[in-house]
Design an enzyme around this catalytic site. Structure first.
Site, PDB file in Angstrom:
ATOM      1  N   LYS A  54      -3.286  15.986  -8.769  1.00 28.74           N
ATOM      2  CA  LYS A  54      -2.252  15.626 -10.325  1.00 28.74           C
ATOM      3  C   LYS A  54      -1.490  17.722 -10.652  1.00 28.74           C
ATOM      4  CE  LYS A  54      -3.431  11.622 -11.529  1.00 28.74           C
ATOM      5  NZ  LYS A  54      -1.711  10.327 -11.832  1.00 28.74           N
TER       6      LYS A  54
ATOM      7  N   ASP B  36       0.625  -1.275  -0.083  1.00 25.99           N
ATOM      8  CA  ASP B  36       0.076   0.173  -0.189  1.00 25.99           C
ATOM      9  C   ASP B  36       0.831   0.958  -0.072  1.00 25.99           C
ATOM     10  OD1 ASP B  36      -1.362   2.557   0.292  1.00 25.99           O
ATOM     11  OD2 ASP B  36      -3.030   0.849   2.216  1.00 25.99           O
ATOM     12  N   VAL B  37       1.159   2.057  -0.933  1.00 26.08           N
ATOM     13  CA  VAL B  37       1.594   3.216  -1.157  1.00 26.08           C
ATOM     14  C   VAL B  37       1.451   4.116  -0.301  1.00 26.08           C
ATOM     15  CG1 VAL B  37       2.206   2.768  -3.959  1.00 26.08           C
ATOM     16  CG2 VAL B  37       0.403   4.246  -3.163  1.00 26.08           C
TER      17      VAL B  37
ATOM     18  N   TYR C 162      -9.039  15.260  -6.923  1.00 25.46           N
ATOM     19  CA  TYR C 162      -8.120  15.037  -8.403  1.00 25.46           C
ATOM     20  C   TYR C 162      -6.877  15.427  -8.573  1.00 25.46           C
ATOM     21  CZ  TYR C 162      -6.899  11.600 -12.402  1.00 25.46           C
ATOM     22  OH  TYR C 162      -6.399  11.148 -13.011  1.00 25.46           O
TER      23      TYR C 162
END
Length: 268
Positions: A177, A78-79, A173
């Site tokens: 980004k 799990d990052v 999101y």
């Protein structure tokens, strides 16, 4: 054959090692298959062991005969958890001895709701995966590439068209980004003394589970709902492979690959 470009070594004789996060499906799977087919050793990382094993099975069937020395390995991670990221990179070094490429791909869109309806928990969930997770993996890759001999490597971050322009109801999101672009630039600058190149691929409408709703009809900036064209994830994978196989003396800093007719140019 060993070549040197601007003082940076590339050894074309032995298979190179790549780590792909989010490798259990979608873009991550497509990129992992492309790298394996081109002769890379590929470490497959993600939260779902079964999906990663499916990717490994596909890679075993699609590797080129000339690349029989390549291999894949599965590491559940799990990052968003620093301890699991540390264990992931330890496992890659133990198995392969070095790391030549990180494709920083794991990501989440989160719920598509107006900004005033987005919960703190949902905001935090997207930030933890898309930004903090990307940082943790990039940091671990940076350390590995700096310490290994020969020194250096490449990090490719999975960006988005949302790193340039937002969709409606995508505040978490889009914010992550945009932030990823800053991470890419900082990694590029800090990596120069150590032969670490970093680039970002901004992707638009690759056909995955995440983008399935776009093909069926999605809210546009003018308030209408319309279906959008999609492209095959293999087209993304070919672009990543091109970036990955450049000598370390060259770098694709930013690139955009998208479904040709999707609303990006002129969006909004």
């Amino acid at each position: 054959m060993t070549t040197e470009v601007n003082g940076l070594l590339n050894d074309a004789r032995s298979p190179r090692t790549a780590l792909v996060t989010g490798a259990g499906s979608g873009i991550g799977r497509a990129v992992a298959l492309a790298l394996a087919g081109a002769g890379w050793h590929v470490a497959l990382a993600g939260r779902r062991t079964g999906a990663l094993e499916e990717t490994a099975g596909l890679a075993a069937r699609t590797e080129r005969t000339a690349s029989a020395s390549s291999s894949t390995s599965v590491v559940r991670a799990d990052v968003t958890r620093p301890d699991e990221v540390t264990a992931l990179f330890d496992a890659v070094r133990e198995r392969h001895g070095r790391l030549d490429l990180l494709f920083n791909n794991a990501g989440s869109f989160g719920p598509a709701v107006p900004v005033d309806e987005l919960t703190y928990e949902d905001w935090r969930g997207v930030v933890d995966v898309n930004l903090t997770g990307a940082f943790l993996c990039a940091q671990a890759a940076f350390r590995t590439m700096k310490e290994q001999s020969p020194q250096g490597g490449r990090i490719i971050n999975n960006g988005s068209l949302s790193a340039h322009v937002p969709r409606p109801h995508s505040v978490a999101y889009t914010a992550t980004k945009h932030a990823l672009t800053g991470l890419t630039k900082s990694l590029s600058l800090d990596g120069r003394p150590y032969g670490i190149a970093c680039g970002q691929l901004d992707i638009g409408n690759a056909a995955t589970d995440m983008t399935d709703r776009m093909g069926k009809g999605i809210l546009q900036a003018d308030g209408t709902t319309a279906p959008e064209p999609l492209m095959d994830t293999a087209d993304v994978a070919r672009t990543v492979l091109h970036m990955a196989e450049l000598p370390l003396g060259a770098n694709v800093q930013f690139a955009t690959v998208m479904a040709t007719a999707m609303p990006y140019i002129g969006r909004g």
